[in-house]
Design an enzyme around this catalytic site. Structure first.
Site, PDB file in Angstrom:
ATOM      1  N   ASP A 159      10.071   4.225   4.900  1.00  0.00           N
ATOM      2  CA  ASP A 159       9.436   5.381   4.273  1.00  0.00           C
ATOM      3  C   ASP A 159       7.958   5.071   4.045  1.00  0.00           C
ATOM      4  OD1 ASP A 159       9.490   3.566   2.196  1.00  0.00           O
ATOM      5  OD2 ASP A 159      11.146   4.541   1.142  1.00  0.00           O
ATOM      6  N   ASP A 212       6.740   0.743   1.442  1.00  0.00           N
ATOM      7  CA  ASP A 212       7.909  -0.050   1.114  1.00  0.00           C
ATOM      8  C   ASP A 212       8.786  -0.428   2.300  1.00  0.00           C
ATOM      9  OD1 ASP A 212       9.754  -1.186  -0.888  1.00  0.00           O
ATOM     10  OD2 ASP A 212      11.088   0.444  -0.296  1.00  0.00           O
ATOM     11  N   TYR A 264      15.401   2.360  -7.030  1.00  0.00           N
ATOM     12  CA  TYR A 264      15.031   1.072  -7.599  1.00  0.00           C
ATOM     13  C   TYR A 264      15.254   1.089  -9.105  1.00  0.00           C
ATOM     14  CZ  TYR A 264      13.023  -0.252  -3.122  1.00  0.00           C
ATOM     15  OH  TYR A 264      12.862  -0.575  -1.808  1.00  0.00           O
ATOM     16  N   GLU A 281      17.524  -0.197   8.643  1.00  0.00           N
ATOM     17  CA  GLU A 281      16.209  -0.034   8.016  1.00  0.00           C
ATOM     18  C   GLU A 281      15.544  -1.400   7.880  1.00  0.00           C
ATOM     19  OE1 GLU A 281      13.927   2.660   4.701  1.00  0.00           O
ATOM     20  OE2 GLU A 281      16.029   2.214   4.346  1.00  0.00           O
TER      21      GLU A 281
END
Length: 537
Positions: free
Chosen positions: A93, A90, A248, A477
């Site tokens: 990670d 994703d 999510y 990120e």
């Protein structure tokens, strides 16, 4: 009038002319397009997905241009008696989330459909198709039966607690897979994946019609599964992986995916055989009525962005193009784009607009604002390209150009927010594999071992500042959904402004110097002592 007065008036006129000329010059300079190599940016945005690949790279016929990546997560699905290897992890990670994989795939395919000529002229279509094939092959594995789809591989808390590269996750992380079925439905993921596979079938229709047909058949089955067995996917995920469901959560529900899936099944069916998609179009119109209203208003929502959770806004754009004579779709599209650009009260909007940083970035949220702006830019381009209204055409086009240029370096810091593009780009993206530690520590080594080419980082702050620190996952990120809209927008920029991609013969691109002993696979078992470490997102 005496001579002195005439001289004074003449001097005044000259001064006014000079002032106006200077103003116009400054205005033209400030509004002019800053040139970047959009071909290279497009190329690197696609390259980023090679860093996210899970599965067997070494035996695949889909090549990798990142030689620091190796085989990874080859045991995925074994516990469930399946082969669930492949796909993309994703973000920074190492989890495979079906919801973001589906969203990302549909948007990448959308960009390739809209700007096919740009991809082909730049030589990037084959590389994009490689990644679309990689992820769609994974979707096929996840869909072994009509009403079954494996929606996630990996447990969030366990994964986030281990700061390790993807190649060794099988040694340390829980790779449990989560299944959707008739008793445990997840309409968002079923419909989202149906849309992704349908859109991808259009991309492959001319070059590999057999594969396109295969994708379309899976899309039709997944559509029926998602439509017949209704349920919120995060309700299913939360029973197995509470932290994953928290990361999510379906805030918007599944009405948007019902429309999005219907649109793409319609478009894919029509692409194969004209007139065959009418039933799906009828469904799209029916489900469009279920789109939510903006808070305390009587119009459809418009104060957010097309994203993995809410695909309403792309539905506005696509439906307005499928049926341009229907004012509802056009008004919904323009109300949304106006909120991102000029605000105002047209189409019963409330006069507000999105906040901008002083440097001109449309900042929707603290977390990942670049993805929202770049995705909105893609849809703004698509909508403006077909407009005849010259004012709105320029408004939406210029907004999109400004947002993409800001990301590439036209900003107060004169910094690129795409890793490996330009001279002043982020050095410390929040990404385990690019960092490639062998001690589970985020600050060791101090510098990343690899350059994560093409990755779009998250966000600047409200004053255009940026925190280039590996631990700051809000600003730094990266993720597959971040690059999804950006990639299509860059194709559009390339089609208008040009640029030269790096020749394929020049790959692999320069990386940071390292030796084999620096990499995880050699030392993983030596350094892993089985203890837990602090939680890292």
């Amino acid at each position: 009038m005496d001579k002195m007065k005439r001289v004074s008036i003449y001097a005044l006129i000259v001064a006014i002319v000079i002032t106006i000329t200077q103003f116009n010059f400054q205005y033209e300079c400030s509004s002019a397009t800053t040139a970047f190599n959009y071909g290279e940016a497009l190329q690197k945005s696609i390259l980023f997905y090679e860093a996210q690949r899970s599965g067997s790279l070494l035996t695949s016929n889909i090549p990798t241009r990142l030689l620091w990546r190796g085989d990874a997560q080859l045991t995925d699905g074994q516990k469930e008696g399946l082969d669930l290897t492949g796909g993309w992890v994703d973000a920074g990670d190492n989890i495979k989330f079906g919801v973001t994989c589906a969203y990302t795939t549909s948007l990448l395919a959308f960009g390739a459909i809209e700007y096919k000529d740009a991809y082909e002229k730049s030589g990037q279509m084959k590389w994009l198709q490689n990644q679309l094939r990689w992820i769609n092959d994974y979707f096929i594995k996840c869909h072994p039966e009509p009403n079954v789809f494996w929606a996630q591989v990996g447990m969030t808390a366990n994964d986030h607690n281990n700061w390790v590269p993807i190649e060794v996750t099988h040694l340390m992380n829980d790779r449990t897979a989560i299944k959707l079925d008739e008793q445990h439905p997840g309409t968002e993921i079923a419909m989202g994946t149906a849309a992704a596979m349908a859109a991808s079938s259009i991309v492959f229709r001319n070059t590999d019609p057999t594969y396109a047909d295969k994708l379309l058949e899976h899309a039709k089955q997944l559509y029926e599964f998602g439509d017949k067995y209704r349920g919120v996917f995060s309700d299913v995920i939360s029973k197995v992986d509470p932290q994953g469901a928290a990361a999510y959560t379906s805030h918007s529900g599944y009405n948007d995916e019902l429309v999005w899936g219907s649109i793409w099944l319609y478009k894919a069916m029509e692409d194969k055989s004209s007139g065959s998609g009418s039933d799906y179009l009828a469904k799209a119109k029916e489900y469009y009525n279920g789109i939510g209203k903006e808070a305390n208003q009587q119009v459809h929502k418009y104060k957010w962005a097309h994203c993995w959770d809410d695909q309403t806004f792309g539905c506005y754009i696509l439906m307005s193009q499928i049926e341009p004579e229907t004012s509802l779709y056009r008004e919904d599209a323009e109300r949304w784009l106006n909120w991102w650009t000029v605000g105002g009260t047209e189409h019963n909007a409330d006069g507000t607009k999105i906040s901008y940083t002083p440097g001109g970035h449309a900042k929707l949220d603290n977390w990942g604002s670049f993805r929202y702006a770049s995705t909105t830019a893609l849809f703004a381009f698509v909508y403006s390209d077909k407009l005849s209204d010259t004012v709105k055409k320029a408004r939406y086009h210029d907004f999109a150009v400004k947002q993409i240029n800001y990301i590439l370096g036209d900003n107060p810091r004169k910094a690129s927010y795409m890793v490996g593009f330009g001279q002043n780009y982020p050095q410390h993206p929040h990404h385990r594999t690019a960092h490639s530690p062998w001690g589970q520590e985020m600050d060791t080594p101090a510098e990343h071992r690899h350059i994560l080419y093409g990755a779009l980082v998250g966000s600047v702050d409200s004053t255009d500042g940026f925190n280039d620190v590996i631990s700051d996952y809000v600003s730094n990120e990266v993720a597959i959904d971040y690059n999804a809209g950006l990639t299509g927008a860059l194709a559009r920029m390339y089609s208008e402004f040009g640029g030269t991609p790096i020749p394929d013969s020049s790959f692999p691109l320069p990386d940071k110097p390292h030796e084999p002993k620096d990499e995880w696979p050699v030392f993983a078992k030596t350094y892993f002592n089985g203890t837990s470490v602090p939680s890292f997102h």
